[in-house]
Every structure is written in structure tokens, then in C-alpha cells.
Design a protein around this motif. Structure first.
Motif: not given
Length: 851
Positions: A604, A708, A776, A779
Motif C-alpha cells: 500500500r 484501502s 482502521n 478496510d
């Protein structure tokens, strides 16, 4: 532990307590220090700050009960010049010795220096609040006046004192007997001008003064302002609020008031005679604009008439008449209105093309009735080009030391439509604290970029927006492109961006901004450097390889200085990750979860990002000006990305990944919705004391083409404007205790409060407490410590507390905050912090207040 540093606060506290016991040591026998003042009304203690502000004498400012400013004042000598002369002459040889070492002239300069030092100490401190009988009597008069102005016409005030001759202190108790409150029983009108009377009848029901309400001078002044403003916005050009008065008759009415509103005509001198002139409703008969006026009297070279506006120039007309007329809200044949003048002033100033305009009205000599006005608008253009440059020094969790340069060039009236074109450039040279730097050089960071921004003072759209966004809302259209690049550290990112949007103000304290297109492309040029930059991630992956050393390909390893085998960066780390993905290495369940998280994070943070977004921002502030310390502010923003590309993905036959995600220019574009809410409230406590609070919440949810949120759109916590017990990116997510080098997530909560107060002079201080964290949610992160699964996770809000210093240099405030990790949910041991000493504090520097 550094015991010297730890004991410093205790030493300072003992010193302050010692001095606080002797605050009256410099007072003479007939001087008494006022330590307390109370006000009682009908045996009830009065706490209203407005009433206490009537007192002519104030007690000395106290900081947590300690008269700091008074103590600083007492540090200065009362007669420094005389004491210096006595000190020099106390010993016979001292003066000769000083003259031989310095000189006679330098000794005189030393005396002046000593006097200036003492004067500076006095100015920094606060003189003792001494009891003064005359000022006390004046306080009685002001208290009685305050009660009279609020309807208690028979209020009577007295005072009593309690003095301590030994301590040289005095306490004053003011006693108020307010009497009976007077009520308005009737309201009559005496308005001489028919035009004023007609207008007043339309608004009389909106007045604050009404039958049955108590007499209140403040409401009288408020009504005078309201009536005057209304009259001047409905044609009464010559009207001023001084023409409005009230007469209150209280005789024989048993605490009832018969009120008379009086609005007189204006007076006008004609020779030796002063006549009474009734007000007239004025109209605008002509509008003249001078767009190149420079303050000197010159002959008009050219003139243009556009619609109902005359434009006169002393040179060549450099501005499109249509654009110029859009800045003028004064209309021909309309009533005179103050608000039209104010809007015209503001609109012209906002364009940054002209200096502050000068708008003058005169009676039209062609009109025999005297009701027509000619509006003359004089505009002085600014220089067409201007430039500025600035230098700053910075520090962050990436660079240990950095020098930044910013420069910009502004061009005005580019296309004769009052546009501004700004080209700005920036650069930064820094010294890294990162282990990725293998070269022996001090300045190992290079960042630079440039932006080109074009502003139009109107809405640029293929559709008419005049019914929705009017010219009175100060509309602007802006288009910008820019790039930035970072070299010699990290992933060497390159950013390209383009923005096209609008902004306008439907109300004076409300603004909107709509970015129709906000495009950002992030290109990581040095993705192979990931494990050099993110050392915590490398350590975790390296530890997994050590736990399974027999299964790791020897070509992936090297022997470190301690004789242990570590993964080679990047060939070894890449090979080991491929082996994990191919399941050729037998990992435990826990190791597999950790490895999956590390691999996902690397992918990512090293992947290129393409963001095509739109956003809308709403901003409201009740703040009247920069001196207003009692206000609230609310800001909200919503952003949505990727929807337009998803709409055309199939028709354009975009490339697809094996997972079914679309790619454009070899990049999987982002798709998400993100919203932010920010509320700020300030309370003015008086005496340069302010209580400020902020509540912030934000969430970004990926969907569709993404699983994400891009790093540049994620949330982080910590730093000088957030949770000040942690450095930027050092807090969260959740209770993971900052396992990563740069911790970010897609959900954030933050709450801040601080008590601000003045120490002395331009030096202010604050006590603060911050709470917040990031998590988070929705995601691809599955770590339960990092995710928000319900309200029970609010227990993971990290708390920081501390204090700070702020030095106000008028243009901005230099801020230093010292924060402590008061509650750390990621700490496996004691979550509550108990060891308060400076070695455990986080020092944050900033410019201006955090909120």
C-alpha cells in the motif's frame, strides 16, 4: 533518571512560595494591598463579570493563587539610580576601581543600563493594587450607574473594609441595595421627519425595547443602532444615530416608565442661520468609476458607458468594463444603501487588483429636489507584478534539520478580467535522521516543487449560476496545477496535482468551497527502499526470518556486525516475501498474520496512487474580528473519489487486474468517500484568559475499486496541532502502541482543551489536555488492536496533558508545548503515566495557536 531536571520544578515552587509570603514587603506604613473585593446585592454574592468590571480598582493578577506579576514587579528596585550611586560610593575605592577598569563614560552607561533593567522588570510585572479611598468612592458611583442603566433607578451602594495592619492588606466588600426595578409602561413617538416616520413604522415591532420589559440602556443603544442602520439602508443618506434619543418619564408612576422615542431633523447652516432640515429618501442618479486614479488631479483621457455606469480613465482602460461593473453593487435609480457601499468595498479589495477603494457621494447638482446622489468610485491599481520570498527552519520525524525556501510571483489583471496568476516555488534542504542514508553527508534531503494558480473573480461555468451564486457572495473560480518531488530519502515520491473549483460566501461569516476536480498522482520512484525507511517493519520481517532461519534461502541473508544473519535489503526482503506468498516457508499462525500485515502495508505504501476526487467544504465562524476571543467555529468537508472513473471504466475498456480492479496509466485508481467534522469553541474569561476546546472526527471508507485509503488521504495522530504527548505519526492505531514508523489509519477522533492565560507582557502560557486516536475500519486491516469494532474501543483514546509557552509578536505567535503521555492504551504495563519529569516529555514547536 536526570534528578537535577526532575527537581527543578520543586525548586521553583519553593522559591515562589517563599516570595509569596512577602508580597507587601516594599509597601510603606500607610499603604495597603487589596487582596480581595466582593460585591453583594441584597445579601446575595454577585459573580457577574460585567458588574465586577465596574470597579475602578482591580486586585493583582493571580496565577493559580500566586501573584506572579506582582512578584516580578517587586524584583525591581524602587530607586535604581539612587541605589546605584550609593553602591558606587559606599566604598571609597570602588568608584576609582570601576573607572580604571571601564572608564568614567562607561560607568555612566552602566548606571543607565541598571536603571533600564529595573524599568524593564517593572514594565513586565504589575504594580501593587493599593487601596485608594477616592477610587473606591468612584467604584460606588460606577456600580450605582450600572444598576441605574439596568432599571434600578434608586440603587444605593456602600462599602466596608477589613484591613490587616500587620500584613498590610485590605479586603473590600461593596454592598448594593438595588431597590425596585422600573418597568416600561408605555412608548410614544415624536418623529419630526415624515420620511423617517414612515420607515420607522415598518420596523417598530422589531425593537428590543417593548412595553413590560425592564429599563435597559444597552437595549436603547442597540435599538438606536438598528434604526440607524435600517434608515441608512433605505435611502436616508444624511441620517446618523445621534438624531435618535429617548425620554423616560418616571414621575408619579409607581415605578412605571412612560417612554418617548424622539427622532429629530438634521440641522444645516445657511450663513449665520441654522435651519432644521427634514430627512429625504435619496436615490442614486449616476455612477462614475475612475479605475486608474492615483490621487492626483488630471484630465480624463477616455470614457466608456457600460449599462448604467460611467467609466472614466486618465490613461488606457486596462480592465474589461463588464468585469468592472460586476464589482459595483451600487445601482442607478436605486435607493441609497450603506450595505451597497460596503459590499463594493469588500468585493474590490478581495480581487487584489486595487488598493482599498474610495467611494464618495455628492448631491446631484442637476436635481432641484435635492434627493438624487452621484456615486463617485475612485480605484487605485496595485502594481501589476509583485514577488516575495521567505525562509524557514523546520524539524519533523523524517528530518532532523531542514531549511525551506518559498518564493512566489503574482501577476494581476492577466486577461483584463481582474484575474490573478500566481507562480510559486518551494524547496527544502534537510538532514535526515533516517538509517536509509548510507552516504556521509549532512544535507541528504532534497525536496522541491512548484504551483501555478489562476484565480477568476467570478464563476466560470457553461451554465448560468447567478440565481444560486450571486455576485454579492464574492464568488471566485480557481484553477491550479503543481508538482513536487522528494529525493535522497524515503521512497523518493513525486506528486502531480491539478485542481479546479469554486469558493463563495453566502453570508459574511459563512463560506463554501467546491472542488469539481481534484486530481493527484503519486509516483514512488524508489519503492525498493521501503525497508530502509520503515525500520520497524524491517525488524518484524527480519525476526520472522530468524525464527525460521533453516528455511530461508542463504542468498537472502548477510552476517551483521554481531555475527547474526539478517535479510538483505532489498533482494533478501523481496525474496523472503515471495517465499511467504508461495507458502514455501512454514510459518506459525501468528507469524503468518504478522507477515501478511507487513506485506499488505508495504504494497500500500509503495504503490502509485491516482486520485480523481471532488469535495465540498462548509465553514462557519461567529468570530467578529481577530480580537474577538468568545466565538465558535464549525467546519465540515466531504470528499468522494473514483466515481467518475468507475462510471467510464467499462466504456473506456480500462485494464483490469486479476482481482477485477481497474487500472488507468498502469495505476489502480482510488475510490472512497471521506468526511471530516471540526468544531471549535472559545470562551473569553476576561483578564486575558481564554478557555478553548476542539472536537474533531473524520472517516474515509474505501469501496469499489479500492480496499484501502491512499497514504496521502489517511489520518495520523500526534504532533503540535493534535495530541501533543506524541510526535506526528507516533500515535495509534488503536492499542498497537505505534508498531509502525509512520502510523496512519482511516478513522480518527480527537478532542482538545486548553486554558490560556497571560504570564506577563507578550508572553502567554497554556495548560492543555488532548485525547484522541486513529483506527482502521471498513478496510483490509484485520488486526483487532488496530481496528475500531464498537463503542468499547473508545477506551483506546490516548490522553496527553502538559503546558506551553506562547510569545505574541503581533503578526503571529511562536508556540512551544511540552506534552506528557498521560494515558497510553498501547502500553502493556501501566497505561496511566505517573513518572512526570521532563525527560519523558515531548517538545512540540508551532506557529500560532493549535486551534
Amino acid at each position: 533518571m536526570n534528578y537535577g531536571i526532575t527537581k527543578l520544578p520543586l525548586i521553583l515552587l519553593i522559591t515562589f512560595l517563599f516570595f509569596s509570603c512577602d508580597v507587601t514587603r516594599k509597601l510603606s506604613d500607610n499603604e495597603f494591598l487589596i487582596t480581595d473585593q466582593t460585591i453583594t446585592s441584597s445579601d446575595t454574592l454577585v459573580t457577574d463579570n460585567e458588574i465586577h468590571s465596574q470597579l475602578s480598582q482591580k486586585t493583582n493578577t493571580r496565577l493559580f493563587g500566586f501573584p506572579l506579576k506582582l512578584q516580578i514587579y517587586n524584583l525591581a528596585q524602587t530607586k535604581p539610580e539612587k541605589r546605584f550611586i550609593n553602591w558606587v560610593g559606599k566604598r571609597k575605592q570602588r568608584k576609582d576601581r570601576l573607572v580604571s577598569i571601564l572608564s568614567k563614560r562607561q560607568v555612566i552607561q552602566l548606571k543607565k543600563f541598571w536603571v533600564n533593567v529595573n524599568n524593564s522588570i517593572k514594565n513586565t510585572g504589575e504594580p501593587p493594587a493599593l487601596f485608594d479611598e477616592e477610587k473606591t468612592e468612584l467604584s460606588l458611583e460606577k456600580l450605582e450607574s450600572w444598576y441605574w442603566n439596568h432599571g434600578w433607578f434608586n440603587a444605593d451602594a456602600d462599602y466596608s473594609i477589613q484591613n490587616d495592619s500587620l500584613a498590610k492588606t485590605v479586603k473590600i466588600d461593596y454592598k448594593i441595595n438595588p431597590g425596585v426595578l422600573y418597568i416600561i409602561d408605555s412608548i410614544s413617538e415624536n418623529i419630526e421627519s415624515p420620511a423617517a416616520d414612515s420607515l420607522y413604522q415598518l420596523i417598530k415591532k422589531k425593537n428590543k425595547i417593548r412595553v413590560g420589559k425592564p429599563y435597559n440602556t444597552e437595549e436603547f443603544n442597540s435599538d438606536r443602532d438598528f434604526i440607524s442602520t435600517y434608515f441608512r439602508n433605505h435611502g436616508l443618506y444624511h441620517f446618523e444615530k445621534e438624531f435618535i434619543s429617548f425620554y423616560a418619564d418616571t414621575l408619579g408612576n409607581d415605578q412605571k416608565i412612560n417612554l418617548e422615542l424622539i427622532i429629530t431633523n438634521r440641522s444645516e447652516a445657511a450663513g449665520d442661520t441654522i435651519t432644521s432640515v427634514p430627512f429625504k429618501v435619496h436615490k442614486i442618479s449616476e455612477i462614475n468609476i475612475f479605475p486608474d486614479y492615483d490621487g492626483t488631479s488630471r484630465n480624463v483621457k477616455d470614457s466608456v458607458r457600460y449599462k448604467n455606469t460611467n467609466i472614466y480613465t486618465f490613461g488606457n482602460l486596462k480592465l474589461n468594463p463588464k468585469v468592472l461593473s460586476n464589482f459595483i453593487f451600487i445601482e442607478k435609480d436605486s435607493l441609497y444603501r450603506d450595505i451597497d457601499r460596503a459590499r463594493t468595498n469588500n468585493r474590490i479589495s478581495e480581487t487584489r487588483i486595487f488598493k482599498y477603494p474610495n467611494i464618495l457621494y455628492q448631491e446631484d447638482p442637476r436635481d432641484s429636489t435635492g434627493t438624487n446622489l452621484v456615486a463617485n468610485i475612485f480605484l487605485t491599481p496595485k502594481e501589476r507584478y509583485s514577488a516575495n520570498i521567505s525562509v524557514d527552519v523546520s524539524q519533523s520525524n523524517i528530518q532532523q534539520f531542514g531549511i525551506g525556501f518559498n518564493t512566489s510571483v503574482l501577476a494581476r489583471n492577466v486577461f483584463r478580467g481582474a484575474e490573478t496568476l500566481e507562480l510559486s516555488g518551494r524547496g527544502n534542504f534537510g538532514s535526515s535522521r533516517d538509517l536509509a542514508n548510507t552516504k556521509d553527508q549532512f544535507l541528504d534531503i532534497l525536496e522541491y516543487g512548484a504551483d501555478l494558480r489562476l484565480n477568476f473573480p467570478r464563476i466560470i461555468s457553461p451554465f448560468s449560476t447567478q440565481k444560486i451564486i450571486k455576485n454579492t457572495m464574492s464568488p471566485f473560480t480557481s484553477a491550479s496545477v503543481g508538482f513536487s518531488t522528494q529525493q535522497n530519502i524515503g521512497l523518493d515520491r513525486r506528486n502531480l496535482n491539478a485542481i479546479f473549483g469554486y469558493r463563495w460566501k453566502p453570508k459574511p461569516r459563512t463560506s463554501y468551497q467546491l472542488d469539481l476536480m481534484n486530481i493527484q498522482f503519486v509516483n514512488n520512484l524508489n519503492a525498493a527502499n521501503f525497508f530502509n525507511v520503515f525500520r520497524n517493519s524491517y525488524s518484524e520481517l527480519n525476526q520472522i526470518s530468524k525464527n525460521n532461519i533453516n528455511e530461508v534461502n542463504p542468498e537472502f541473508l548477510f552476517e551483521n556486525n554481531e555475527g547474526e544473519l539478517d535479510l538483505i535489503i532489498p533482494t533478501g526482503t523481496n525474496g523472503f516475501i515471495r517465499a511467504i506468498n508461495n507458502q514455501s516457508i512454514n510459518l506459525s499462525v501468528e507469524e503468518q498474520q504478522t507477515a501478511n500485515s507487513l506485506i499488505e502495508r508495504r504494497e500500500r505504501l509503495t504503490e502509485n496512487n491516482l486520485i480523481v476526487a471532488s469535495n465540498f467544504t462548509y465553514d462557519f465562524s461567529s468570530r467578529r474580528d481577530i480580537y474577538d476571543q468568545d466565538f465558535s467555529q464549525f467546519r465540515s468537508k466531504i470528499e468522494w473519489a473514483g466515481n467518475l472513473l468507475s462510471l467510464f471504466a467499462k466504456p473506456l475498456n480500462l485494464e483490469q487486474t486479476p482481482e477485477g480492479k481497474y487500472r488507468l496509466f498502469d495505476v489502480q485508481y482510488s475510490q472512497y468517500v471521506k468526511t471530516e467534522l471540526n468544531y471549535i469553541k472559545h470562551w473569553d474569561l476576561g483578564n486575558k484568559q481564554v478557555l478553548a476546546a476542539r472536537a474533531y472526527g473524520g472517516i474515509a471508507i474505501p469501496y469499489g475499486n479500492a480496499k484501502s485509503i491512499p497514504f496521502s488521504r489517511s489520518f495520523f495522530a500526534g504532533g503540535p496541532n493534535d495530541n501533543r504527548g506524541w510526535r506526528p505519526y507516533d500515535l495509534g492505531p488503536g492499542s498497537t502502541d505505534a508498531v509502525n514508523d509512520f502510523n496512519e489509519a482511516n478513522f480518527k477522533l480527537s478532542f482538545n482543551a486548553e486554558y490560556r492565560f497571560n504570564l506577563f507582557g507578550s508572553l502567554n502560557s497554556a495548560l492543555f489536555i488532548d485525547a484522541g486516536n486513529i483506527w482502521n475500519v471498513f478496510d483490509n486491516i484485520e488486526d483487532p488492536k488496530a481496528t475500531f469494532d464498537g463503542l468499547q474501543d473508545l477506551s483506546e483514546l490516548s490522553v496527553a496533558s502538559g503546558f506551553g509557552l506562547r510569545y505574541d509578536i503581533e503578526f503571529f505567535v511562536i508556540r512551544m508545548d511540552l506534552g506528557f503521555k498521560t494515558y497510553n492504551p498501547g502500553n502493556e504495563g501501566s497505561k496511566w503515566f505517573k513518572n512526570y519529569n521532563f525527560s519523558n516529555a515531548v517538545l512540540n514547536f508551532g506557529i500560532n495557536y493549535p486551534f
